[in-house]
Design a protein around this motif. Sequence first.
Motif, short mmCIF file in Angstrom:
data_model
loop_
_atom_site.label_atom_id
_atom_site.label_comp_id
_atom_site.label_asym_id
_atom_site.label_seq_id
_atom_site.Cartn_x
_atom_site.Cartn_y
_atom_site.Cartn_z
N MET A 147 0.83 -1.19 0.00
CA MET A 147 0.00 0.00 0.00
C MET A 147 0.87 1.25 0.00
O MET A 147 1.94 1.26 0.58
CB MET A 147 -0.89 0.03 1.26
N LEU A 148 0.37 2.29 -0.62
CA LEU A 148 1.03 3.58 -0.60
C LEU A 148 0.97 4.17 0.80
O LEU A 148 1.88 4.85 1.24
CB LEU A 148 0.34 4.52 -1.60
N VAL A 149 -0.09 3.86 1.51
CA VAL A 149 -0.33 4.41 2.84
C VAL A 149 -0.32 3.28 3.85
O VAL A 149 -0.92 2.24 3.61
CB VAL A 149 -1.72 5.09 2.86
N PRO A 150 0.36 3.45 4.99
CA PRO A 150 0.26 2.42 6.03
C PRO A 150 -1.20 2.31 6.50
O PRO A 150 -1.81 3.32 6.82
CB PRO A 150 1.14 2.94 7.16
N MET A 151 -1.75 1.12 6.50
CA MET A 151 -3.15 0.93 6.87
C MET A 151 -3.27 0.11 8.14
O MET A 151 -2.66 -0.95 8.24
CB MET A 151 -3.90 0.21 5.75
N GLY A 152 -4.04 0.61 9.09
CA GLY A 152 -4.35 -0.14 10.30
C GLY A 152 -5.61 -0.95 10.06
O GLY A 152 -6.48 -0.54 9.30
N GLY A 153 -5.73 -2.08 10.71
CA GLY A 153 -6.90 -2.93 10.54
C GLY A 153 -8.17 -2.31 11.07
O GLY A 153 -9.24 -2.45 10.49
N LEU A 154 -8.08 -1.59 12.18
CA LEU A 154 -9.25 -0.97 12.79
C LEU A 154 -9.36 0.51 12.48
O LEU A 154 -10.43 1.02 12.18
CB LEU A 154 -9.21 -1.15 14.31
N TYR A 155 -8.23 1.21 12.58
CA TYR A 155 -8.24 2.67 12.39
C TYR A 155 -6.92 3.11 11.78
O TYR A 155 -5.86 2.62 12.16
CB TYR A 155 -8.44 3.37 13.74
N THR A 156 -6.99 4.00 10.85
CA THR A 156 -5.81 4.61 10.26
C THR A 156 -5.94 6.11 10.38
O THR A 156 -6.97 6.67 10.00
CB THR A 156 -5.67 4.24 8.76
N GLY A 157 -4.92 6.74 10.89
CA GLY A 157 -4.87 8.20 10.97
C GLY A 157 -3.43 8.62 10.80
O GLY A 157 -2.68 8.66 11.77
N VAL A 158 -3.01 8.90 9.57
CA VAL A 158 -1.61 9.23 9.30
C VAL A 158 -1.50 10.47 8.42
O VAL A 158 -2.38 10.77 7.63
CB VAL A 158 -0.87 8.05 8.61
N LYS A 159 -0.39 11.18 8.60
CA LYS A 159 -0.01 12.28 7.72
C LYS A 159 1.32 11.90 7.11
O LYS A 159 2.23 11.48 7.82
CB LYS A 159 0.11 13.58 8.50
N LEU A 160 1.42 12.00 5.79
CA LEU A 160 2.60 11.54 5.09
C LEU A 160 3.12 12.58 4.12
O LEU A 160 2.33 13.30 3.50
CB LEU A 160 2.25 10.29 4.27
N MET B 175 0.01 14.28 2.42
CA MET B 175 -1.23 13.52 2.41
C MET B 175 -1.72 13.31 3.83
O MET B 175 -0.91 13.07 4.73
CB MET B 175 -0.98 12.14 1.78
N ASP B 176 -3.00 13.40 4.05
CA ASP B 176 -3.62 13.15 5.35
C ASP B 176 -4.68 12.08 5.13
O ASP B 176 -5.63 12.28 4.37
CB ASP B 176 -4.24 14.44 5.88
N VAL B 177 -4.50 10.92 5.78
CA VAL B 177 -5.40 9.79 5.57
C VAL B 177 -6.06 9.39 6.89
O VAL B 177 -5.40 9.28 7.92
CB VAL B 177 -4.61 8.57 5.02
N MET B 178 -7.38 9.19 6.85
CA MET B 178 -8.12 8.70 8.00
C MET B 178 -9.10 7.65 7.50
O MET B 178 -9.84 7.89 6.54
CB MET B 178 -8.87 9.85 8.68
N ASN B 179 -9.07 6.47 8.11
CA ASN B 179 -9.96 5.39 7.71
C ASN B 179 -10.39 4.62 8.95
O ASN B 179 -9.57 4.27 9.78
CB ASN B 179 -9.26 4.46 6.73
N ILE B 180 -11.69 4.37 9.07
CA ILE B 180 -12.23 3.64 10.21
C ILE B 180 -12.87 2.34 9.71
O ILE B 180 -13.90 2.37 9.02
CB ILE B 180 -13.28 4.48 10.97
N LEU B 181 -12.21 1.23 10.00
CA LEU B 181 -12.73 -0.11 9.68
C LEU B 181 -13.09 -0.31 8.21
O LEU B 181 -13.85 -1.21 7.88
CB LEU B 181 -13.95 -0.44 10.53
N GLY B 182 -12.60 0.53 7.34
CA GLY B 182 -12.98 0.44 5.93
C GLY B 182 -14.40 0.90 5.68
O GLY B 182 -14.90 0.85 4.57
#
Length: 103
Positions: free
Chosen positions: A21-34, A84-91
């Motif tokens: 992945m281009l972005v590190p992804m957490g299984g439950l929650y992702t909140g990263v700035k890259l 880049m600012d990425v936020m993802n919750i459980l997909g």
Amino acid sequence: MKKLLFAFVFVLVGLLMGCAMLVPMGGLYTGVKLPFAATGNSGASSKTGVAECKSVLGLVAVGDCSIDAAKKNGGITKVNHVDMDVMNILGIYGSYKVIVSGE
């Protein structure tokens, strides 16, 4: 029996392989700035522009999170760097922002 074992191994390998992945992804929650990109333009960044895309249930994604859209939103003509600012919750819900700084 051999077919069942083969199918099990095939599925197991598929699950363990993962995806690059281009972005590190957490299984439950992702909140990263890259950091995304930088240019040879130096100096203080006096302007910032943001462009955003959203994803729902991993089924529908909308928005324009291109560098050009962020430049336009910030009134930028000369780009210094892009983040880049990425936020993802459980997909279930995802927000993806491209942040451009420049003059």
